[in-house]
Write a protein that holds these residues in place. Structure first.
Motif, short mmCIF file in Angstrom:
data_model
loop_
_atom_site.label_atom_id
_atom_site.label_comp_id
_atom_site.label_asym_id
_atom_site.label_seq_id
_atom_site.Cartn_x
_atom_site.Cartn_y
_atom_site.Cartn_z
N MET A 3 21.23 60.76 117.05
CA MET A 3 20.14 61.64 117.15
C MET A 3 18.86 60.77 117.69
N ARG A 4 17.88 61.28 118.71
CA ARG A 4 16.72 60.86 119.07
C ARG A 4 15.84 60.59 117.78
N PRO A 5 15.42 59.34 117.84
CA PRO A 5 14.05 59.11 116.89
C PRO A 5 12.96 59.81 116.90
N LYS A 6 12.30 60.08 116.05
CA LYS A 6 11.08 60.72 115.84
C LYS A 6 9.92 60.10 115.61
N LEU A 7 8.52 60.59 115.72
CA LEU A 7 7.39 59.94 115.18
C LEU A 7 7.56 59.38 113.69
N THR A 8 8.16 60.32 112.91
CA THR A 8 7.82 60.39 111.73
C THR A 8 8.97 59.19 111.03
N ASP A 9 10.32 58.87 111.88
CA ASP A 9 10.89 57.94 111.73
C ASP A 9 10.22 56.41 111.79
N VAL A 10 9.48 56.43 112.97
CA VAL A 10 8.87 55.27 113.11
C VAL A 10 7.76 54.85 112.17
N ALA A 11 7.14 56.03 111.78
CA ALA A 11 6.29 55.63 110.32
C ALA A 11 6.79 55.29 109.33
N LYS A 12 8.11 56.15 108.87
CA LYS A 12 8.74 55.59 107.55
C LYS A 12 9.14 53.84 107.82
N LYS A 13 9.55 53.84 109.09
CA LYS A 13 10.17 52.29 109.12
C LYS A 13 9.13 51.33 108.96
N ALA A 14 7.83 51.60 109.61
CA ALA A 14 6.75 50.66 109.56
C ALA A 14 5.94 50.57 108.49
N GLY A 15 6.12 51.81 107.45
CA GLY A 15 5.42 52.04 106.08
C GLY A 15 4.08 52.47 106.31
N VAL A 16 3.58 53.13 107.57
CA VAL A 16 2.45 53.66 107.60
C VAL A 16 2.52 55.12 108.06
N SER A 17 1.38 55.69 108.10
CA SER A 17 1.49 57.33 108.40
C SER A 17 1.54 57.88 109.81
N VAL A 18 1.96 59.07 110.26
CA VAL A 18 2.26 59.39 111.42
C VAL A 18 0.92 59.20 112.16
N THR A 19 -0.14 59.58 111.60
CA THR A 19 -1.45 59.53 112.41
C THR A 19 -1.56 58.22 112.84
N THR A 20 -1.42 57.05 112.09
CA THR A 20 -1.43 55.58 112.32
C THR A 20 -0.52 55.27 113.37
N VAL A 21 0.62 55.70 113.51
CA VAL A 21 1.53 55.45 114.69
C VAL A 21 1.00 56.21 116.06
N SER A 22 0.68 57.19 115.78
CA SER A 22 -0.03 58.25 116.96
C SER A 22 -1.09 57.44 117.53
N ARG A 23 -1.96 56.73 116.71
CA ARG A 23 -3.22 56.16 117.27
C ARG A 23 -2.91 54.72 117.69
N VAL A 24 -1.74 54.16 117.23
CA VAL A 24 -1.41 53.02 117.90
C VAL A 24 -0.66 53.26 119.35
N ILE A 25 -0.15 54.28 119.36
CA ILE A 25 0.66 54.55 120.74
C ILE A 25 -0.36 54.91 121.77
N ASN A 26 -1.40 55.70 121.41
CA ASN A 26 -2.47 56.04 122.34
C ASN A 26 -3.46 55.41 122.26
N ASP A 27 -3.62 54.17 121.68
CA ASP A 27 -4.71 53.04 121.56
C ASP A 27 -6.02 53.82 121.17
N TYR A 28 -5.97 54.38 120.24
CA TYR A 28 -7.24 55.34 119.91
C TYR A 28 -7.66 54.70 118.43
N GLY A 29 -9.04 54.61 118.51
CA GLY A 29 -9.39 54.07 117.07
C GLY A 29 -9.25 52.44 116.68
N TYR A 30 -9.90 51.99 115.58
CA TYR A 30 -9.44 50.71 115.34
C TYR A 30 -8.07 50.88 114.50
N ILE A 31 -7.27 49.76 114.81
CA ILE A 31 -6.01 49.60 114.09
C ILE A 31 -6.13 47.90 114.21
#
Length: 331
Positions: free
Chosen positions: A1-29
């Motif tokens: 099954m194709r991995p989803k944003l929630t799978d990345v968040a779970k693997k990285a131990g962060v929130s879905v919002t944080t993953v989205s901000r990293v991908i879109n280079d938005y805000g300070y991370i």
């Protein structure tokens, strides 16, 4: 099954919002968090959704290429060069083979818009597509007048037509025919015929124009060319492209017409493939690598400053003549 944003968040131990901000280079991370997210994406082979990124105002780094007959050696080589140049600049391409189908090209335009491409390089042969005036994207055209607002990159087609006639004349031809599309529609390629006509007038020779269609099958073209050679006094032929020129050489062989003693032939395009596999053909050589590079550079400038007034609408690159055995005897 194709991995989803929630799978990345779970693997990285962060929130879905944080993953989205990293991908879109938005805000300070923090760099540590970025590294964790990217490591999780790599482990899961997660690919960010380009359309979703575009909705956040980010570039998709996608460019649409619309061309006809990509099995044609010229377009195949040009597309390859364009893709290589775009890839080196960080872009991926969506290749659309529009052929001679206007509706197909319209559908491809819709698809490219739906995929939120950053820009389009178009070189198909279909005309009268009003959508090019309304797409609202940076577009650069190759060898076609698509709109008054779209810049065009091409070789110097007029100089090419002129040079072909000069070479045939200097080789002794006096009944020089043109094989191509005689219908003038305002495209740069029309200038090949204009160069032919003007040069014949300079030499005081009569024009002989024989129509061949880009979309016509090779077998029909060959039949038409054989009739021309049987019914005319042609001793020189300027062909609008290399594939047509090769059909002329084939027709001459089947009719036992000696080339170049009785008939001299020039092509137009000069791809690496044609030069390698058909070393007998003299041809006008387009600077394909330079054309590809200029198409990409002009498009990049339009992507960077889409509302900036265009300083130049047409770009012409010089051609050269490659002399082979179809216009002169081998030594």
């Amino acid at each position: 099954m194709r991995p989803k944003l929630t799978d990345v968040a779970k693997k990285a131990g962060v929130s879905v919002t944080t993953v989205s901000r990293v991908i879109n280079d938005y805000g300070y991370i923090s760099q540590k968090t970025r590294d964790k997210v990217f490591a999780a994406m790599e482990e899961l082979n997660y690919q960010p959704n380009s359309l979703a990124r575009s909705l956040h105002g980010k570039s998709t780094n996608l460019v649409g290429l619309i061309f006809p007959a990509i099995t044609n050696p010229f377009f195949a080589e040009l597309v390859e060069k364009i893709e290589q140049k775009l890839f080196s600049e960080g872009y991926k391409v969506i290749l659309c083979n529009a052929g001679s189908d206007k509706e197909k090209e319209r559908e491809y335009l819709k698809m490219l818009l739906a995929n939120q491409v950053d820009g389009i390089i178009a070189g198909a042969h279909n005309l009268g597509i009003d959508e090019y005036n309304r797409v609202g994207l940076p577009i650069v055209s190759f060898d076609r007048k698509l709109s008054e607002q779209i810049p065009i990159v091409s070789c110097d087609n007029y100089a090419g037509g002129k040079l072909a006639v000069q070479e045939l004349y200097n080789a002794g031809a006096r009944h020089i025919y043109f094989l191509g599309n005689p219908h003038q529609q305002g495209n740069p390629t029309d200038q090949r015929l204009a160069g032919y006509c003007d040069t014949l007038e300079t030499y005081g020779l009569s024009r002989h124009i024989h129509t061949v269609s880009f979309s016509e099958s090779p077998s029909l073209k060959l039949f038409s060319i054989k009739r021309l050679l049987q019914e005319s006094v042609a001793d020189g032929i300027v062909c609008t492209d290399d594939l047509t020129a090769l059909l002329v050489l084939q027709a001459a062989k089947e009719l036992a017409i000696k080339v170049p003693e009785q008939l001299k032939v020039t092509g137009f395009d000069g791809t690496t493939q044609i030069q390698l596999y058909h070393p007998e053909l003299s041809t006008i050589v387009q600077p394909i690598s330079d054309i590809a590079e200029l198409l990409v550079e002009v498009l990049k400038a339009r992507i960077k400053q889409p509302t900036e007034p265009l300083k130049q609408m047409q770009y012409k690159l010089p051609v050269t003549f490659l002399q082979r055995n179809s216009t002169s005897r081998s030594n």
